[in-house]
Design a protein around this motif. Sequence first.
Motif, mmCIF file in Angstrom:
data_model
loop_
_atom_site.group_PDB
_atom_site.id
_atom_site.type_symbol
_atom_site.label_atom_id
_atom_site.label_comp_id
_atom_site.label_asym_id
_atom_site.label_seq_id
_atom_site.Cartn_x
_atom_site.Cartn_y
_atom_site.Cartn_z
ATOM 1 N N ASP A 1 0.684 -1.147 -0.140
ATOM 2 C CA ASP A 1 -0.118 -0.058 0.099
ATOM 3 C C ASP A 1 0.227 1.367 0.266
ATOM 4 O OD1 ASP A 1 -2.090 -1.431 0.021
ATOM 5 O OD2 ASP A 1 -2.682 -1.584 2.037
ATOM 6 N N GLU A 2 1.993 0.962 0.633
ATOM 7 C CA GLU A 2 2.715 2.492 0.959
ATOM 8 C C GLU A 2 3.324 2.517 -1.130
ATOM 9 O OE1 GLU A 2 1.956 0.064 3.054
ATOM 10 O OE2 GLU A 2 2.981 0.721 5.178
ATOM 11 N N VAL A 3 4.086 1.652 -1.524
ATOM 12 C CA VAL A 3 4.278 1.698 -2.275
ATOM 13 C C VAL A 3 3.481 2.271 -3.608
ATOM 14 C CG1 VAL A 3 5.303 0.492 -4.757
ATOM 15 C CG2 VAL A 3 6.276 0.157 -2.104
ATOM 16 N N ASP A 4 1.959 1.704 -3.690
ATOM 17 C CA ASP A 4 1.216 2.983 -4.267
ATOM 18 C C ASP A 4 1.148 3.761 -3.751
ATOM 19 O OD1 ASP A 4 0.471 -0.259 -5.551
ATOM 20 O OD2 ASP A 4 -1.050 -0.207 -4.851
ATOM 21 N N ALA A 5 1.263 4.749 -3.024
ATOM 22 C CA ALA A 5 0.952 6.074 -2.699
ATOM 23 C C ALA A 5 2.203 6.520 -2.669
ATOM 24 C CB ALA A 5 0.505 6.028 -0.965
ATOM 25 N N LEU B 1 14.107 6.677 -3.354
ATOM 26 C CA LEU B 1 13.036 7.365 -2.787
ATOM 27 C C LEU B 1 13.070 5.714 -1.783
ATOM 28 C CD1 LEU B 1 10.444 9.468 -4.381
ATOM 29 C CD2 LEU B 1 12.486 10.398 -3.088
ATOM 30 N N ASP B 2 12.705 5.725 -0.052
ATOM 31 C CA ASP B 2 11.949 5.095 0.173
ATOM 32 C C ASP B 2 10.765 3.860 0.371
ATOM 33 O OD1 ASP B 2 14.684 4.373 1.947
ATOM 34 O OD2 ASP B 2 13.685 5.012 3.893
ATOM 35 N N ASP B 3 10.761 2.674 0.331
ATOM 36 C CA ASP B 3 9.018 2.326 -0.267
ATOM 37 C C ASP B 3 7.699 3.246 0.453
ATOM 38 O OD1 ASP B 3 9.709 0.952 1.830
ATOM 39 O OD2 ASP B 3 9.348 -0.796 0.910
ATOM 40 N N LEU C 1 20.820 12.249 3.171
ATOM 41 C CA LEU C 1 19.731 10.727 3.976
ATOM 42 C C LEU C 1 19.448 9.976 3.184
ATOM 43 C CD1 LEU C 1 17.267 13.465 5.748
ATOM 44 C CD2 LEU C 1 20.021 12.067 6.566
ATOM 45 N N GLY C 2 19.547 8.837 3.566
ATOM 46 C CA GLY C 2 19.270 7.170 2.371
ATOM 47 C C GLY C 2 18.119 7.465 2.050
ATOM 48 N N GLY C 3 16.594 7.971 2.856
ATOM 49 C CA GLY C 3 15.818 8.074 2.440
ATOM 50 C C GLY C 3 14.988 8.135 1.115
ATOM 51 N N LEU D 1 12.948 20.379 -0.246
ATOM 52 C CA LEU D 1 12.227 18.739 -0.671
ATOM 53 C C LEU D 1 12.180 17.726 0.649
ATOM 54 C CD1 LEU D 1 14.992 18.837 -3.499
ATOM 55 C CD2 LEU D 1 13.213 19.693 -3.969
ATOM 56 N N LEU D 2 10.965 17.676 1.106
ATOM 57 C CA LEU D 2 9.942 16.726 1.996
ATOM 58 C C LEU D 2 9.913 15.898 1.095
ATOM 59 C CD1 LEU D 2 8.829 16.589 4.852
ATOM 60 C CD2 LEU D 2 6.380 17.527 3.817
ATOM 61 N N LEU D 3 10.229 14.772 2.162
ATOM 62 C CA LEU D 3 9.595 13.164 2.110
ATOM 63 C C LEU D 3 9.213 12.904 3.078
ATOM 64 C CD1 LEU D 3 10.007 10.786 -0.108
ATOM 65 C CD2 LEU D 3 11.973 9.697 1.667
ATOM 66 N N GLN D 4 7.759 13.335 3.073
ATOM 67 C CA GLN D 4 7.513 11.895 4.397
ATOM 68 C C GLN D 4 7.314 10.791 4.509
ATOM 69 O OE1 GLN D 4 3.040 14.073 4.956
ATOM 70 N NE2 GLN D 4 2.877 11.363 4.680
ATOM 71 N N HIS D 5 7.943 10.531 5.968
ATOM 72 C CA HIS D 5 8.194 9.011 6.550
ATOM 73 C C HIS D 5 7.449 8.932 7.489
ATOM 74 C CE1 HIS D 5 10.930 6.101 6.921
ATOM 75 N NE2 HIS D 5 11.410 5.653 5.440
ATOM 76 N N PRO D 6 7.072 7.746 7.342
ATOM 77 C CA PRO D 6 6.751 7.137 9.642
ATOM 78 C C PRO D 6 8.078 7.739 10.384
ATOM 79 C CG PRO D 6 6.121 5.880 7.685
ATOM 80 C CD PRO D 6 7.383 6.759 6.804
ATOM 81 N N LYS D 7 7.659 8.298 11.756
ATOM 82 C CA LYS D 7 8.470 7.836 12.699
ATOM 83 C C LYS D 7 9.340 6.273 13.102
ATOM 84 C CE LYS D 7 10.050 10.244 16.902
ATOM 85 N NZ LYS D 7 9.789 11.692 17.931
#
Length: 300
Positions: free
Chosen positions: A21-25, A96-98, A158-160, A205-211
């Motif tokens: 689901d996260e990859v789709d988003a 980008l992180d998945d 950052l790798g993410g 340049l923002l990547l939203q990512h879970p904590k």
Amino acid sequence: MGDRQEPRIAVAVVTMGNRPDEVDALLESVAKQDLAPTRIVLVGNGCPLPDVAGRLTLPGEVTLLELDENLGCPGGRNEALAVLRDFGDVDVVVELDDDGLLVDADVLSRVAELFAADPRLGIIGFRIADEHGETQQRHVPRVGAADPMRGGYVTGFLGGGHAFRTAMLDEIGHWPAEFFFAHEETDLAWRAADAGWRILYAPELLLQHPKTSPARHAIYYRVNARNRVWLVRRRLPLPLIPVHLGVWVALTLVRTRSRAGLRAWFGGFVEGLREPAGERRPMRWRTVWRLSRLGRPPVI
């Protein structure tokens, strides 16, 4: 952008198949960008991939690559980079992180503008923040309690969420696949800096990512220590190796509350000393000085 040529951008994502689901988003957020990528590469790191192109409307050419085994994050990303190198029609790769998400629609166009404006810019690091807008301190590429909204030239990324100029990768090489997980970003950043490429932290340049915590990975303590030893054996001048390792032994003793974690860490430390670290190509002293002037000497 005047008469400057806009770089052609590819997006690469590596997944282990446990976040469909996260990859789709994430891919949907890529599809909403106001600058369409030339190519998208999705790597299944030891897992099968769904037919995302059949379910989602994606821009550019989409390549699905299924690996027989999990090569780790750097190894999986190298496979994506190899595919893109063979195509030969991109100038910038955004990795980008998945489980990340591009909230803003102008991330790729901003990346293109930044690379077009600076021919010696090799790496752009994104800001990573959770759904509440909070950036963890470990995700800010500066020493101490640095402001996550302060951009500029830095010593790492950052790798993410980040972007590479392919010309830089052609010169310095790709990710250190043998690291599998931990410190691969530093190895690549130090090589880039030593070759004269600039690294820009661009918080817009923002990547939203879970904590998350890096210690969520079972192998974290052992591999973290092993790779740190490998990193300095590969990249630092000899006099700095004991200094760097001494600093991090002290920090680990202070920070780590788990006895099992400490045992695993010191086991990995010994493994890093005993096992081959790979090609030794230490940075020049002028690179040490340059990194120090940017705020992070390579012993911290």
